[in-house]
Design a protein around this motif. Structure first.
Motif, short mmCIF file in Angstrom:
data_model
loop_
_atom_site.label_atom_id
_atom_site.label_comp_id
_atom_site.label_asym_id
_atom_site.label_seq_id
_atom_site.Cartn_x
_atom_site.Cartn_y
_atom_site.Cartn_z
N GLY A 64 -20.89 -32.46 -58.80
CA GLY A 64 -21.51 -31.13 -58.69
C GLY A 64 -22.93 -31.22 -58.15
O GLY A 64 -23.38 -30.36 -57.40
N ILE A 120 -23.51 -31.66 -54.17
CA ILE A 120 -23.28 -30.53 -53.24
C ILE A 120 -24.55 -30.13 -52.48
O ILE A 120 -24.51 -29.94 -51.26
CB ILE A 120 -22.72 -29.32 -54.04
CG1 ILE A 120 -21.42 -29.67 -54.73
CG2 ILE A 120 -22.58 -28.09 -53.14
CD1 ILE A 120 -20.21 -29.75 -53.88
N THR A 121 -25.68 -30.04 -53.20
CA THR A 121 -26.92 -29.59 -52.53
C THR A 121 -27.40 -30.61 -51.49
O THR A 121 -27.65 -30.23 -50.34
CB THR A 121 -28.01 -29.27 -53.59
OG1 THR A 121 -27.53 -28.17 -54.35
CG2 THR A 121 -29.33 -28.91 -52.95
N LEU A 176 -25.67 -32.73 -49.89
CA LEU A 176 -24.69 -32.74 -48.78
C LEU A 176 -25.00 -31.61 -47.79
O LEU A 176 -24.94 -31.79 -46.58
CB LEU A 176 -23.28 -32.52 -49.32
CG LEU A 176 -22.43 -33.74 -49.64
CD1 LEU A 176 -21.01 -33.31 -49.97
CD2 LEU A 176 -22.41 -34.73 -48.49
N ARG A 177 -25.34 -30.44 -48.36
CA ARG A 177 -25.63 -29.29 -47.50
C ARG A 177 -26.96 -29.47 -46.77
O ARG A 177 -27.07 -29.27 -45.57
CB ARG A 177 -25.65 -28.01 -48.33
CG ARG A 177 -25.77 -26.76 -47.47
CD ARG A 177 -25.98 -25.54 -48.29
NE ARG A 177 -27.13 -25.67 -49.18
CZ ARG A 177 -27.57 -24.70 -49.97
NH1 ARG A 177 -26.93 -23.55 -50.01
NH2 ARG A 177 -28.61 -24.87 -50.74
N ASN A 204 -21.21 -27.64 -46.16
CA ASN A 204 -21.42 -26.60 -47.16
C ASN A 204 -20.22 -26.47 -48.11
O ASN A 204 -19.20 -25.88 -47.75
CB ASN A 204 -21.71 -25.27 -46.47
CG ASN A 204 -22.18 -24.25 -47.47
OD1 ASN A 204 -22.05 -24.44 -48.68
ND2 ASN A 204 -22.74 -23.15 -46.98
N LEU A 205 -20.37 -27.03 -49.30
CA LEU A 205 -19.29 -26.94 -50.30
C LEU A 205 -19.76 -26.16 -51.53
O LEU A 205 -19.23 -26.33 -52.63
CB LEU A 205 -18.84 -28.36 -50.70
CG LEU A 205 -18.27 -29.21 -49.57
CD1 LEU A 205 -18.03 -30.65 -50.02
CD2 LEU A 205 -16.97 -28.62 -49.03
N ILE A 206 -20.76 -25.30 -51.31
CA ILE A 206 -21.36 -24.55 -52.43
C ILE A 206 -20.30 -23.76 -53.19
O ILE A 206 -20.38 -23.63 -54.41
CB ILE A 206 -22.45 -23.58 -51.89
CG1 ILE A 206 -23.65 -24.37 -51.37
CG2 ILE A 206 -22.89 -22.57 -52.94
CD1 ILE A 206 -24.52 -24.99 -52.44
N TYR A 234 -17.62 -24.56 -54.21
CA TYR A 234 -16.88 -25.37 -55.20
C TYR A 234 -17.77 -25.84 -56.35
O TYR A 234 -17.29 -26.49 -57.27
CB TYR A 234 -16.25 -26.58 -54.50
CG TYR A 234 -15.35 -26.14 -53.38
CD1 TYR A 234 -14.07 -25.67 -53.65
CD2 TYR A 234 -15.79 -26.13 -52.06
CE1 TYR A 234 -13.26 -25.21 -52.63
CE2 TYR A 234 -15.00 -25.67 -51.03
CZ TYR A 234 -13.72 -25.21 -51.33
OH TYR A 234 -12.93 -24.74 -50.33
N ARG A 235 -19.08 -25.50 -56.29
CA ARG A 235 -20.02 -26.06 -57.27
C ARG A 235 -19.74 -25.54 -58.68
O ARG A 235 -19.79 -26.29 -59.65
CB ARG A 235 -21.45 -25.74 -56.85
CG ARG A 235 -22.46 -26.61 -57.55
CD ARG A 235 -23.81 -26.54 -56.92
NE ARG A 235 -24.29 -25.17 -56.83
CZ ARG A 235 -25.49 -24.85 -56.38
NH1 ARG A 235 -26.31 -25.79 -55.98
NH2 ARG A 235 -25.87 -23.60 -56.32
N LEU A 276 -16.83 -27.32 -60.19
CA LEU A 276 -17.15 -28.71 -60.56
C LEU A 276 -17.95 -28.74 -61.87
O LEU A 276 -17.69 -29.56 -62.75
CB LEU A 276 -17.95 -29.39 -59.44
CG LEU A 276 -17.13 -29.64 -58.16
CD1 LEU A 276 -18.05 -29.96 -56.98
CD2 LEU A 276 -16.13 -30.78 -58.38
#
Ligand code: HEM
Length: 214
Positions: free
Chosen positions: A64, A67-68, A70-71, A77-79, A81-82, A85
């Motif tokens: 979780g 995610i930040t 990575l973006r 951008n997988l926000i 899914y945060r 998670l």
């Protein structure tokens, strides 16, 4: 900084993909439960089950928090899914705690109290669980709207949660093995990134403004 242009999932598939993540994320716990029932968890199934649930809680906490970065750093951008998670991490902590209270300690208060005195790292785990509760309860659109900026502040609690979780894990072992060392390094990277993030974002903003002014 270079960003990767990954093909984005069409918006109409997003809710289904989030539900798929919940289903997939709960699989390891359900599979271990199944193994436990049919004698597939070794000589000490309760301990094995408890460990597995704790490890998956820690894994989802860490994923979780990836995610930040990575973006920010790679434009992935997988926000969306945060939240799933974070909630998966919470469910695993709850299950880990429930196994501790019931199967490990048999709901015997004196046994729990004695264990806490003998193994103080249990208190660190408890602190992690207590801090996760308000995060889980406010992981919904209604709370985000109601709390506004305070929501962001509250959800920074996830950083101390990760610290106490990894300390709890490290102190539960007699020696620092490769696995716990891996999680210590991951924790340092994830939290270290949060310290340098304002600088990175500021530099990027300045670059964008300079580009726009040209
Ligand atoms: C954020 C919350 C928590 C996380 C992420 C977490 C995670 C972990 C991890 C990763 C382990 C080591 C697993 C292994 O050795 O492979 C562990 C062990 C353990 N945890 Fe937690 N835990 C949390 C909260 C709690 C709570 C609330 C309790 C009970 C009150 C608890 C009780 C235990 C016990 C008894 C062990 C096993 C120690 C042993 O006998 O080897 N944990 N936990």
């Amino acid at each position: 900084m270079a960003t990767l242009a990954l093909p984005a999932l069409p918006a109409r598939y997003k809710p289904a993909s989030i539900w798929a993540l919940y289903a997939l994320g709960l699989m390891p716990g359900l599979y271990a439960f199944y193994l436990g029932i049919f004698g597939g968890l070794g000589a000490d199934p309760v301990r094995a089950f408890e460990h597995l649930l704790g490890l998956w809680a820690l894994r989802f906490l860490c994923i979780g928090l990836v995610i930040t970065p990575l973006r920010d750093l790679f434009g992935i951008n997988l926000i969306a899914y945060r939240r799933a998670l974070g909630l998966l991490a919470f469910y695993y902590v709850l299950a880990h705690f429930a196994v501790y209270l019931t199967l490990d300690r048999g709901l015997i208060l004196s046994s729990i109290a004695g264990d806490i005195l003998k193994r103080p790292y249990i208190m660190l785990g408890m602190a992690g669980l207590v801090m996760l509760i308000p995060l889980a309860l406010t992981s919904n659109q209604w709370s985000i709207r109601r709390l506004g900026q305070r929501w962001n502040k509250l959800h920074k609690l996830v950083y101390p949660v990760l610290i106490v979780a990894v300390l709890h894990y490290a102190l539960s072992l007699k020696v620092l093995d490769a696995e716990v060392s891996f999680y210590i390094v991951v924790t340092l990277l994830l939290l270290g990134y949060r310290l340098v993030r304002p600088k990175i974002m500021e530099r990027r903003r300045a670059k964008r403004m300079a580009g726009a002014a040209r």
